[in-house]
Every structure is written in structure tokens, then in C-alpha cells.
Design a protein around this motif. Sequence first.
Motif, mmCIF file in Angstrom:
data_model
loop_
_atom_site.group_PDB
_atom_site.id
_atom_site.type_symbol
_atom_site.label_atom_id
_atom_site.label_comp_id
_atom_site.label_asym_id
_atom_site.label_seq_id
_atom_site.Cartn_x
_atom_site.Cartn_y
_atom_site.Cartn_z
ATOM 1 N N TYR A 97 -30.563 8.469 -1.934
ATOM 2 C CA TYR A 97 -29.142 8.447 -2.458
ATOM 3 C C TYR A 97 -28.236 7.824 -1.781
ATOM 4 O O TYR A 97 -27.439 7.084 -2.555
ATOM 5 C CB TYR A 97 -28.567 10.183 -2.505
ATOM 6 C CG TYR A 97 -29.343 11.008 -3.268
ATOM 7 C CD1 TYR A 97 -29.447 10.924 -4.459
ATOM 8 C CD2 TYR A 97 -30.235 12.010 -2.639
ATOM 9 C CE1 TYR A 97 -30.047 11.864 -5.362
ATOM 10 C CE2 TYR A 97 -30.844 12.943 -3.335
ATOM 11 C CZ TYR A 97 -30.962 12.904 -4.712
ATOM 12 O OH TYR A 97 -31.929 13.799 -5.381
ATOM 13 N N SER A 98 -28.285 7.423 -0.491
ATOM 14 C CA SER A 98 -27.157 6.428 -0.058
ATOM 15 C C SER A 98 -27.514 5.005 -0.478
ATOM 16 O O SER A 98 -26.515 4.363 -0.705
ATOM 17 C CB SER A 98 -27.580 6.278 1.650
ATOM 18 O OG SER A 98 -27.367 7.659 2.310
ATOM 19 N N GLN A 99 -28.627 4.664 -0.660
ATOM 20 C CA GLN A 99 -28.860 3.268 -1.188
ATOM 21 C C GLN A 99 -28.594 3.295 -2.630
ATOM 22 O O GLN A 99 -27.931 2.383 -3.042
ATOM 23 C CB GLN A 99 -30.432 2.976 -1.045
ATOM 24 C CG GLN A 99 -30.830 1.621 -1.801
ATOM 25 C CD GLN A 99 -29.797 0.391 -0.904
ATOM 26 O OE1 GLN A 99 -29.517 0.561 0.329
ATOM 27 N NE2 GLN A 99 -29.849 -0.778 -1.479
ATOM 28 N N ALA A 100 -28.701 4.469 -3.326
ATOM 29 C CA ALA A 100 -28.434 4.348 -4.605
ATOM 30 C C ALA A 100 -26.763 4.330 -4.856
ATOM 31 O O ALA A 100 -26.226 3.494 -5.695
ATOM 32 C CB ALA A 100 -28.741 5.698 -5.621
ATOM 33 N N ILE A 101 -26.054 5.033 -3.984
ATOM 34 C CA ILE A 101 -24.394 4.876 -4.081
ATOM 35 C C ILE A 101 -23.998 3.706 -3.696
ATOM 36 O O ILE A 101 -23.123 3.013 -4.166
ATOM 37 C CB ILE A 101 -24.034 6.118 -3.097
ATOM 38 C CG1 ILE A 101 -24.375 7.524 -3.642
ATOM 39 C CG2 ILE A 101 -22.509 5.949 -2.886
ATOM 40 C CD1 ILE A 101 -24.151 8.596 -2.791
ATOM 41 N N ARG A 102 -24.676 3.012 -2.530
ATOM 42 C CA ARG A 102 -24.297 1.637 -2.235
ATOM 43 C C ARG A 102 -24.247 0.640 -3.307
ATOM 44 O O ARG A 102 -23.299 -0.014 -3.385
ATOM 45 C CB ARG A 102 -25.050 1.282 -1.051
ATOM 46 C CG ARG A 102 -24.702 -0.186 -0.567
ATOM 47 C CD ARG A 102 -25.563 -0.717 0.463
ATOM 48 N NE ARG A 102 -25.699 0.195 1.705
ATOM 49 C CZ ARG A 102 -24.710 0.129 2.542
ATOM 50 N NH1 ARG A 102 -23.783 -0.579 2.809
ATOM 51 N NH2 ARG A 102 -24.830 1.151 3.786
ATOM 52 N N GLN A 103 -25.399 0.844 -4.137
ATOM 53 C CA GLN A 103 -25.438 -0.229 -5.222
ATOM 54 C C GLN A 103 -24.726 0.023 -6.417
ATOM 55 O O GLN A 103 -24.104 -0.648 -7.102
ATOM 56 C CB GLN A 103 -27.050 -0.470 -5.808
ATOM 57 C CG GLN A 103 -27.968 -0.972 -4.387
ATOM 58 C CD GLN A 103 -29.196 -1.561 -4.991
ATOM 59 O OE1 GLN A 103 -29.210 -2.484 -5.695
ATOM 60 N NE2 GLN A 103 -30.254 -0.655 -4.736
ATOM 61 N N LEU A 104 -24.335 1.500 -6.631
ATOM 62 C CA LEU A 104 -23.447 1.772 -7.669
ATOM 63 C C LEU A 104 -22.122 1.177 -7.432
ATOM 64 O O LEU A 104 -21.612 0.938 -8.161
ATOM 65 C CB LEU A 104 -23.542 3.327 -7.789
ATOM 66 C CG LEU A 104 -24.670 3.900 -8.762
ATOM 67 C CD1 LEU A 104 -24.450 5.440 -8.572
ATOM 68 C CD2 LEU A 104 -24.089 3.472 -10.192
ATOM 69 N N LEU A 105 -21.817 1.321 -6.077
ATOM 70 C CA LEU A 105 -20.303 0.847 -5.442
ATOM 71 C C LEU A 105 -20.369 -0.498 -5.954
ATOM 72 O O LEU A 105 -19.220 -1.175 -6.396
ATOM 73 C CB LEU A 105 -19.993 1.287 -4.292
ATOM 74 C CG LEU A 105 -19.733 2.882 -4.006
ATOM 75 C CD1 LEU A 105 -19.855 3.139 -2.649
ATOM 76 C CD2 LEU A 105 -18.796 3.251 -4.645
ATOM 77 N N ASP A 106 -21.207 -1.227 -5.443
ATOM 78 C CA ASP A 106 -21.488 -2.704 -5.278
ATOM 79 C C ASP A 106 -21.345 -3.269 -6.911
ATOM 80 O O ASP A 106 -20.631 -4.413 -6.912
ATOM 81 C CB ASP A 106 -22.356 -3.185 -4.608
ATOM 82 C CG ASP A 106 -22.198 -3.285 -3.289
ATOM 83 O OD1 ASP A 106 -21.106 -3.174 -2.688
ATOM 84 O OD2 ASP A 106 -23.387 -3.373 -2.317
#
Length: 345
Positions: free
Chosen positions: A293-302
Amino acid sequence: MFQDISLQELFKQQQKGELTAIDVRSPKEFQETTIPGSINIPVFTDDERSEVGTLYNQKSKEAAEQRGLEIISAKLPDFIHAFQQIDTPKVVFCWRGGMRSKTAATVTDLMGMDVSRLQGGIRSYREWVVNELEKANFPPSIVVLNGNTGTGKTTILHRLWENGYPVIDLEGMAGHKGSIFGHIGVDPANQKQFDARLIHAIHQYENAPFVLMEGESKRIGNVAIPTFLNEKKEHSLQLFIDLPMEQRIRNILEDYQPWNHPDAFLEAYRRIQKRIHTPVAKQIDNDLQTGYYSQAIRQLLDYYYDPRYEHTTEKYPADQTKHIHAANVDEATSQIEQWLVTMYS
């Protein structure tokens, strides 16, 4: 004999904590809309209400009243007991101050309880809400909290409220967190519920020098902010909160806890997936499926949220904005408090 009271008297006594408002309509009606702060002690269940209504429409008023009397008679001990657990004066209401509230007020009054009935029922209350919103009047200045997704705006608002500042939590009233995932794990409000909550907050703070709100679009989930309030918010002072990316990711994980609703998060993401560059979109989908989830959220933000938010900071003139740069929510809250003291003391 019980007495009827007006809406004005109901609000006055509610604010003083001297009265309990009791909605005696069915649970489904209560869930659709009610007077904020009231509780539900129904005369009829949803099925019983449907049965009585069918008799009224297909046979006669007398047949409906007879069946209604049979139903309430069978459950009278439990109904009375529920009222006896409330140690303040009580006011009952139904849709328009008709049979259900009259029955409830009559039987509880006969048991020696201090009970009144609301004139006109919740229909008159809804008319009052609509009329109040049409007045389009909110005197206080508005201070709007803005910031990229994950900057903890709602948490900051709640902390400022706990510290005694006037706050209107639009997302809380809407039952929606404002993002594509905002409905997950919460109970979304309908427009009637939102309007009722909002007008009570407007009256609560109508004499305050300022009120804090979060930056929102005109629509939040299922509901729409009244045009007059949305326009005033757009022309008000905007505080832009800036937190580091890692802190934003931690805030989102703590707030949403996607591991508790993995299927709902994946379903919500797939509604926006086509708006993201294909290789990145596939990676986010895979990360959500496998629990990264951390990686998914980072890319959703970016790749989704931050680019969409860039225009927000650009549409306000410099003299309408103030930027809050902080390491975390605690520091941002402290800076905002210091600024509020300077501005409004």
C-alpha cells in the motif's frame, strides 16, 4: 395532557441540554433524515409502517388506525421502558405531527412523563432548513485549509476544534473523505442529512469572527455545498499546508487503513485507473492486490493527486494565500494556532 412546542423552543432547549428530541418514525425514515441530536424510538418498524400505509391507501383510514393500535398495544411495555430510560424532558416528532407522535406523546404522558410534541413534525423542520439555506447568509470570515492529499487537513481541523477554535467539518457532515476512496469505511450522508448538519453549524457560529473549513470542491461524495457558502469559501483566505511526502503517505495509511477494505480500495482505484499512464497504472493495481500500500499511495500521489492539485494553488492571488511548511501534523497545527492568535486576537 401533553403540549405542542415550536421548532424555536425545541432548539433553545436542545442547546441548553434541557430536552431530548425523539424521532418516533421508522428506522429507515430516521436513517434518511432527522433532526441532529435526536434519537430513534420508533412506533412502527419499517415493515409495520408499510403494512399500515397499505391499509390506509387500499382500505381506509379507520382500518389503518385500527391496525396501528393493535401493533403499538402489543409493544407498549417496551416502548414505555425505552422512554423511561431518558431522564430529561422529551419532545416527540414524526413526519408531520400526526398519528405516530400523537400516540407516543399520549401514552407517555399518561405514564407521568414530561413529554411534548413538535408542531408540524419533521416536515416543518425540513422546510425551515431549506428556508434558512435560501437566506444565503454566513457573516463570519472563513479560513480555508488547503493542501495536497495526505497533509492531514481533517486531523488538523479536529485538533483546532478540540482546542476551542470554531470549525465546520464539511467532510464529517458529508460522511465522505473527499477522495475517490472517501466513501470507504464511513457512512455517507444524503443531501437532507448534510443540509441539516450544516445549518445547525452555521447557526452555532454565526456570531464568531471566523470559522475554519477544509478546502473542498462543491460536491463531497453524494452531497453539494450550498452555492453561497462555496462561493464565499473560494473568496476567503486560503492556508496551504505543505508536509514531506513520507509523512503524507503515513497520514494516508493511518487515516484510510486500506488493509481493512482491500477489495473496496481496488474497486475504487479501477474507476480512475484509465486516467493514469498505463505502466504506472498497472503497477498501482498490482501493489493494491498484493498489499504494497505504501508504494501504491506514493505513485497515486505522484501520478494522479499531486498533478491534479497543482492548479489549485495557482488560481488564488498571493494576498489571499498563506503557506504553512511543517514536518508533521502537530507542527502544522501549532503554526496555524500561532497565526490565528496573531490575526484574530
